[in-house]
Design a protein around this motif. Structure first.
Motif, PDB file in Angstrom:
ATOM      1  N   ALA A 257       0.815  -1.218   0.000  1.00 18.98           N
ATOM      2  CA  ALA A 257       0.000   0.000   0.000  1.00 18.98           C
ATOM      3  C   ALA A 257       0.848   1.267   0.000  1.00 18.98           C
ATOM      4  CB  ALA A 257      -0.947   0.000   1.198  1.00 18.98           C
ATOM      5  N   ASP A 258       2.068   1.207   0.538  1.00 18.44           N
ATOM      6  CA  ASP A 258       2.911   2.421   0.563  1.00 18.44           C
ATOM      7  C   ASP A 258       3.517   2.746  -0.793  1.00 18.44           C
ATOM      8  OD1 ASP A 258       4.894   0.527   0.248  1.00 18.44           O
ATOM      9  OD2 ASP A 258       6.022   1.089   2.043  1.00 18.44           O
ATOM     10  N   ARG A 259       3.328   1.857  -1.779  1.00 19.57           N
ATOM     11  CA  ARG A 259       3.837   2.024  -3.141  1.00 19.57           C
ATOM     12  C   ARG A 259       5.351   2.215  -3.173  1.00 19.57           C
ATOM     13  NH1 ARG A 259      -0.595   0.360  -4.215  1.00 19.57           N
ATOM     14  NH2 ARG A 259      -1.788   0.778  -6.105  1.00 19.57           N
ATOM     15  N   LYS A 260       6.022   1.670  -2.155  1.00 16.12           N
ATOM     16  CA  LYS A 260       7.479   1.726  -2.101  1.00 16.12           C
ATOM     17  C   LYS A 260       8.095   0.327  -2.022  1.00 16.12           C
ATOM     18  CE  LYS A 260       7.574   6.272   0.157  1.00 16.12           C
ATOM     19  NZ  LYS A 260       8.046   6.984  -1.054  1.00 16.12           N
ATOM     20  N   HIS A 261       7.254  -0.690  -1.848  1.00 19.31           N
ATOM     21  CA  HIS A 261       7.728  -2.072  -1.737  1.00 19.31           C
ATOM     22  C   HIS A 261       6.866  -2.974  -2.625  1.00 19.31           C
ATOM     23  CE1 HIS A 261       9.048  -0.190   2.038  1.00 19.31           C
ATOM     24  NE2 HIS A 261      10.009  -1.105   2.093  1.00 19.31           N
ATOM     25  N   ALA A 262       7.480  -4.069  -3.084  1.00 19.19           N
ATOM     26  CA  ALA A 262       6.745  -5.064  -3.861  1.00 19.19           C
ATOM     27  C   ALA A 262       7.414  -6.417  -3.678  1.00 19.19           C
ATOM     28  CB  ALA A 262       6.704  -4.688  -5.339  1.00 19.19           C
ATOM     29  N   ILE A 263       6.617  -7.472  -3.791  1.00 18.17           N
ATOM     30  CA  ILE A 263       7.164  -8.825  -3.701  1.00 18.17           C
ATOM     31  C   ILE A 263       6.453  -9.712  -4.705  1.00 18.17           C
ATOM     32  CG2 ILE A 263       5.599  -9.450  -1.818  1.00 18.17           C
ATOM     33  CD1 ILE A 263       7.843 -11.285  -0.734  1.00 18.17           C
ATOM     34  N   ALA A 264       7.224 -10.481  -5.453  1.00 19.19           N
ATOM     35  CA  ALA A 264       6.662 -11.401  -6.442  1.00 19.19           C
ATOM     36  C   ALA A 264       6.834 -12.829  -5.925  1.00 19.19           C
ATOM     37  CB  ALA A 264       7.359 -11.231  -7.782  1.00 19.19           C
ATOM     38  N   VAL A 265       5.729 -13.561  -5.839  1.00 19.93           N
ATOM     39  CA  VAL A 265       5.754 -14.940  -5.343  1.00 19.93           C
ATOM     40  C   VAL A 265       5.522 -15.886  -6.525  1.00 19.93           C
ATOM     41  CG1 VAL A 265       4.789 -16.599  -3.711  1.00 19.93           C
ATOM     42  CG2 VAL A 265       4.771 -14.141  -3.164  1.00 19.93           C
ATOM     43  N   SER A 266       6.552 -16.640  -6.888  1.00 23.37           N
ATOM     44  CA  SER A 266       6.436 -17.586  -7.995  1.00 23.37           C
ATOM     45  C   SER A 266       5.703 -18.846  -7.549  1.00 23.37           C
ATOM     46  CB  SER A 266       7.820 -17.966  -8.519  1.00 23.37           C
ATOM     47  OG  SER A 266       8.483 -16.847  -9.072  1.00 23.37           O
ATOM     48  N   VAL A 267       4.835 -19.354  -8.432  1.00 25.21           N
ATOM     49  CA  VAL A 267       4.127 -20.605  -8.186  1.00 25.21           C
ATOM     50  C   VAL A 267       4.589 -21.606  -9.244  1.00 25.21           C
ATOM     51  CG1 VAL A 267       1.895 -21.751  -7.964  1.00 25.21           C
ATOM     52  CG2 VAL A 267       2.120 -19.335  -7.324  1.00 25.21           C
ATOM     53  N   PRO A 268       5.338 -22.642  -8.867  1.00 26.18           N
ATOM     54  CA  PRO A 268       5.803 -23.629  -9.852  1.00 26.18           C
ATOM     55  C   PRO A 268       4.622 -24.246 -10.602  1.00 26.18           C
ATOM     56  CG  PRO A 268       6.938 -23.922  -7.765  1.00 26.18           C
ATOM     57  CD  PRO A 268       5.848 -22.925  -7.520  1.00 26.18           C
ATOM     58  N   ARG A 269       4.815 -24.478 -11.880  1.00 25.97           N
ATOM     59  CA  ARG A 269       3.704 -24.972 -12.707  1.00 25.97           C
ATOM     60  C   ARG A 269       3.257 -26.373 -12.309  1.00 25.97           C
ATOM     61  NH1 ARG A 269       6.377 -26.314 -18.636  1.00 25.97           N
ATOM     62  NH2 ARG A 269       7.679 -28.055 -17.976  1.00 25.97           N
ATOM     63  N   ASP A 270       4.154 -27.158 -11.673  1.00 26.21           N
ATOM     64  CA  ASP A 270       3.808 -28.530 -11.271  1.00 26.21           C
ATOM     65  C   ASP A 270       3.241 -28.610  -9.853  1.00 26.21           C
ATOM     66  OD1 ASP A 270       4.763 -29.330 -13.707  1.00 26.21           O
ATOM     67  OD2 ASP A 270       6.706 -30.016 -12.968  1.00 26.21           O
ATOM     68  N   THR A 271       2.953 -27.467  -9.230  1.00 27.19           N
ATOM     69  CA  THR A 271       2.433 -27.460  -7.863  1.00 27.19           C
ATOM     70  C   THR A 271       1.054 -28.105  -7.809  1.00 27.19           C
ATOM     71  OG1 THR A 271       3.619 -25.398  -7.437  1.00 27.19           O
ATOM     72  CG2 THR A 271       1.889 -26.000  -5.882  1.00 27.19           C
ATOM     73  N   LEU A 272       0.859 -28.990  -6.842  1.00 24.78           N
ATOM     74  CA  LEU A 272      -0.441 -29.640  -6.664  1.00 24.78           C
ATOM     75  C   LEU A 272      -1.358 -28.713  -5.868  1.00 24.78           C
ATOM     76  CD1 LEU A 272       0.798 -33.262  -5.855  1.00 24.78           C
ATOM     77  CD2 LEU A 272      -0.165 -32.420  -8.009  1.00 24.78           C
ATOM     78  N   VAL A 273      -2.472 -28.325  -6.483  1.00 24.48           N
ATOM     79  CA  VAL A 273      -3.404 -27.368  -5.878  1.00 24.48           C
ATOM     80  C   VAL A 273      -4.831 -27.860  -6.093  1.00 24.48           C
ATOM     81  CG1 VAL A 273      -1.866 -25.415  -6.279  1.00 24.48           C
ATOM     82  CG2 VAL A 273      -3.593 -26.004  -8.002  1.00 24.48           C
ATOM     83  N   THR A 274      -5.780 -27.130  -5.517  1.00 29.46           N
ATOM     84  CA  THR A 274      -7.192 -27.356  -5.800  1.00 29.46           C
ATOM     85  C   THR A 274      -7.641 -26.317  -6.821  1.00 29.46           C
ATOM     86  OG1 THR A 274      -7.705 -28.288  -3.631  1.00 29.46           O
ATOM     87  CG2 THR A 274      -9.541 -27.303  -4.862  1.00 29.46           C
ATOM     88  N   ILE A 275      -8.107 -26.782  -7.975  1.00 31.74           N
ATOM     89  CA  ILE A 275      -8.650 -25.870  -8.978  1.00 31.74           C
ATOM     90  C   ILE A 275     -10.152 -25.765  -8.740  1.00 31.74           C
ATOM     91  CG2 ILE A 275      -9.022 -25.461 -11.446  1.00 31.74           C
ATOM     92  CD1 ILE A 275      -6.473 -26.996 -12.004  1.00 31.74           C
ATOM     93  N   PRO A 276     -10.646 -24.590  -8.356  1.00 33.99           N
ATOM     94  CA  PRO A 276     -12.070 -24.439  -8.055  1.00 33.99           C
ATOM     95  C   PRO A 276     -12.900 -24.465  -9.336  1.00 33.99           C
ATOM     96  CG  PRO A 276     -10.990 -22.315  -7.994  1.00 33.99           C
ATOM     97  CD  PRO A 276      -9.904 -23.323  -8.239  1.00 33.99           C
ATOM     98  N   PRO A 277     -14.222 -24.399  -9.231  1.00 32.27           N
ATOM     99  CA  PRO A 277     -15.052 -24.369 -10.443  1.00 32.27           C
ATOM    100  C   PRO A 277     -14.642 -23.246 -11.385  1.00 32.27           C
ATOM    101  CG  PRO A 277     -16.411 -24.737  -8.510  1.00 32.27           C
ATOM    102  CD  PRO A 277     -15.036 -24.443  -8.000  1.00 32.27           C
ATOM    103  N   CYS A 278     -14.530 -23.576 -12.672  1.00 36.48           N
ATOM    104  CA  CYS A 278     -14.133 -22.601 -13.689  1.00 36.48           C
ATOM    105  C   CYS A 278     -15.100 -22.663 -14.859  1.00 36.48           C
ATOM    106  CB  CYS A 278     -12.708 -22.877 -14.183  1.00 36.48           C
ATOM    107  SG  CYS A 278     -11.424 -22.525 -12.956  1.00 36.48           S
ATOM    108  N   LYS A 279     -15.256 -21.537 -15.521  1.00 40.75           N
ATOM    109  CA  LYS A 279     -16.223 -21.428 -16.615  1.00 40.75           C
ATOM    110  C   LYS A 279     -15.648 -21.991 -17.911  1.00 40.75           C
ATOM    111  CE  LYS A 279     -19.310 -18.063 -18.817  1.00 40.75           C
ATOM    112  NZ  LYS A 279     -19.655 -16.618 -18.924  1.00 40.75           N
ATOM    113  N   LEU A 280     -16.458 -22.795 -18.613  1.00 34.99           N
ATOM    114  CA  LEU A 280     -16.085 -23.361 -19.898  1.00 34.99           C
ATOM    115  C   LEU A 280     -16.618 -22.485 -21.029  1.00 34.99           C
ATOM    116  CD1 LEU A 280     -16.853 -27.108 -19.114  1.00 34.99           C
ATOM    117  CD2 LEU A 280     -14.592 -26.069 -19.372  1.00 34.99           C
ATOM    118  N   PRO A 281     -16.113 -22.657 -22.250  1.00 33.77           N
ATOM    119  CA  PRO A 281     -16.587 -21.843 -23.377  1.00 33.77           C
ATOM    120  C   PRO A 281     -18.091 -21.929 -23.616  1.00 33.77           C
ATOM    121  CG  PRO A 281     -14.541 -22.940 -23.963  1.00 33.77           C
ATOM    122  CD  PRO A 281     -14.962 -23.493 -22.632  1.00 33.77           C
ATOM    123  N   ASP A 282     -18.712 -23.056 -23.249  1.00 31.14           N
ATOM    124  CA  ASP A 282     -20.162 -23.190 -23.473  1.00 31.14           C
ATOM    125  C   ASP A 282     -20.993 -22.579 -22.348  1.00 31.14           C
ATOM    126  OD1 ASP A 282     -19.862 -24.973 -21.393  1.00 31.14           O
ATOM    127  OD2 ASP A 282     -20.472 -26.755 -22.518  1.00 31.14           O
ATOM    128  N   GLY A 283     -20.324 -21.953 -21.359  1.00 30.33           N
ATOM    129  CA  GLY A 283     -21.037 -21.277 -20.284  1.00 30.33           C
ATOM    130  C   GLY A 283     -21.241 -22.112 -19.039  1.00 30.33           C
TER     131      GLY A 283
END
Length: 530
Positions: free
Chosen positions: A127-153
């Motif tokens: 919020a102070d616009r003077k600091h930033a941090i980037a957190v990398s997420v490895p592509r092979d990380t096992l996570v929970t993918i929540p419901p996502c919208k498909l092209p057909d809606g």
């Protein structure tokens, strides 16, 4: 009859015979007009230049607006985390390896390949616009993918224990599914993502060309066979060990390189990607972060970039970039989500990950400093916010379940924890529908699982379990899976298991942190040769 010309002749003569009024001769007026000529010309030229300049700038903005692609905001989750009181921002940056739109010429592979997220990091701008941090997420990380919208809606079911980069491929569309990746990051972190930016191969290569190349360091000699392990021969030398300037295809090869350095893993590649982004930021900073310098960058980026609707215009995009100009390189940090190998995949380490998200939510820097931009008297609220990655809400003594149904499972090998947690829930008005052992008893931290539309109830439950994380699942249920961090009903209800004060990010994260001004050749991989 007198003609018109005869009537006018005397009057003309009289006008010519009249003496000049107040001594002003016609020659004086002519001279005055001649004197005004240069000034009037200068004003007209200035006006013309202003009009042309405005038109030129307008043309640039129209071109940028025409190049900016946005993804469908309707695909964002229906159960998003609250924005909170912090004025900091979270920006998800996704590097897509889609081969469509000419990208196959740079990245190889079939031009019809669907989009995948080759790399991703969550940038927290304090919020102070003077600091930033980037957190990398490895592509092979096992996570929970929540419901996502498909092209057909329609929307997909929740996908637990799934590789992180699979979220971008949900729907199998050529340009990927940025909304699904954003949903997954919000599910993983409990943080609201304010903006999402996707950059493909062409956009990345163009950026490096515009800035005149980026300085990198190569830990060892790299050959064609390292870049393409399917080659049967070593091939030619493409990177010589040491510092060098790369752009375009060379820059892309560098950040995608895995083999021949360290342990050859995606985790090791993340180290070099963080070093590369650090060097890119250093180059942009040295050139000056001004609108004039930003326009060529923006032009290059927008031609191969997809953003959320909130960044969908040139003025919004450039305004956002300009808001970052006061962030010092040393105060720009790069870290990786707490991780460990789980077979050939990557598992998130708890409670370290939850502690990291809590620290960012409280706008605490990597060393625990308050970067909320608030006055010192407001530091105490920020401190309490860091105590839990889930919404703090009221003191646990004021939590009321109002009869809401909750099931409790013991996720540890310590007997009796489910019963103790159930007693705490009952004491606060929840209806416990049952207790049992969880399918896995290796939970380091407590997990509050919830079905569609039940996030608010899960957040209330989480107030009794400091340090718990939320997880979306299928079914109309709320479950508490008690982890090893739970210290019992009495201690939990009193908040004893919460940290006494906000601290720095966990040591497992901070120890591997990189500053944007760090030595170019330091900490570039894992394993031998790193």
């Amino acid at each position: 009859m007198t003609t018109t010309s005869e009537q006018t002749t005397p009057s003309r003569r009289r006008r010519r015979a009249e003496p000049p009024r107040r001594g002003r001769a016609r020659g004086g007026r002519a001279a005055q007009r001649r004197n005004r000529g240069p000034l009037r010309t200068a004003l007209l030229v200035a006006l013309a230049l202003a009009v042309l300049g405005t038109a030129g700038l307008g043309w640039i903005y129209l071109k940028l607006n025409g190049d900016i692609a946005t993804f469908d905001g309707d695909g964002l989750s229906r159960n998003r985390p609250d924005a909170g009181s912090s004025k900091g921002e979270n920006v998800l940056v996704i590097g897509s390896d889609a081969r469509t739109g000419g990208n196959s010429a740079l990245g190889g592979g079939s031009k019809d390949d669907v989009g995948r997220s080759d790399t991703a990091f969550l940038l927290h701008i304090y919020a102070d616009r003077k600091h930033a941090i980037a957190v990398s997420v490895p592509r092979d990380t096992l996570v929970t993918i929540p419901p996502c919208k498909l092209p057909d809606g329609t929307w997909t079911p929740t996908q637990p224990n799934t590789m992180f980069n699979a979220a971008f491929s949900v729907g199998q569309t050529a340009k990927g599914n940025p909304a699904c990746t954003q949903n997954t990051v919000e599910e993983l972190t409990g943080l609201r993502v304010d903006h999402t930016v996707v950059v493909d191969f062409k956009g990345f290569a163009a950026l490096t060309d515009v800035v005149g190349g980026v300085e990198v360091c190569v830990p060892g000699d790299i050959y064609q066979g390292d870049l393409n392990p399917n080659r049967t021969t070593k091939g030619e030398l493409i990177f010589k060990e040491g510092e060098q300037n790369v752009s375009g295809q060379k820059a892309l090869d560098y950040v995608r390189l895995r083999h021949g350095i360290g342990d050859g893993s995606d985790i090791g590649r993340i180290k070099r990607q963080q070093a590369f982004v650090s060097s890119l930021l250093k180059k942009i900073k040295s050139d000056g972060l001004t609108p004039t310098k930003l326009l060529p960058l923006a032009t290059a980026a927008t031609e191969s970039m997809t953003v959320d609707p909130g960044l969908g215009t040139a003025d919004k995009l450039i305004s956002f970039a300009m808001s970052l100009k006061d962030i010092d390189l040393h105060n720009t940090k790069f870290v990786t989500i707490p991780w460990r190998y789980e077979g050939s995949r990557v598992a998130v380490v708890e409670p370290d990950a939850s502690d990291l998200w809590a620290t960012l939510k409280a706008d605490r820097t990597i060393d625990g400093k308050d970067a909320s931009g608030k006055k010192s008297k407001d530091s105490a609220p920020a401190a309490s916010a860091a105590a839990s990655p889930t919404p703090a809400g009221n003191d646990s003594g004021n939590v009321s379940g109002d009869g809401a149904a909750v099931a409790v499972y013991n996720g540890t090998t310590t007997g009796g924890l489910a019963s103790e947690a159930a007693a705490a829930l009952t004491e606060h008005g929840f209806t416990v529908t049952g207790t049992a052992n969880a399918s896995s008893q290796q939970h380091a931290t407590t997990v509050i699982q919830y079905g569609p539309g039940l996030r608010s109830r899960a957040e209330t439950v989480a107030e009794l379990f400091p340090g718990a994380r939320l997880e979306a699942i299928d079914g109309s249920v709320v479950n508490v899976v008690v982890g090893a961090s739970y210290t019992g009903a009495g201690a939990s209800a009193a908040g004893a298991s919460a940290p006494a004060s906000p601290g720095a990010v966990p040591g497992s994260v901070a120890d591997g942190a990189r500053s944007a001004d760090d030595d170019l050749c330091s900490d570039l991989s894992y394993g031998s040769g790193g």
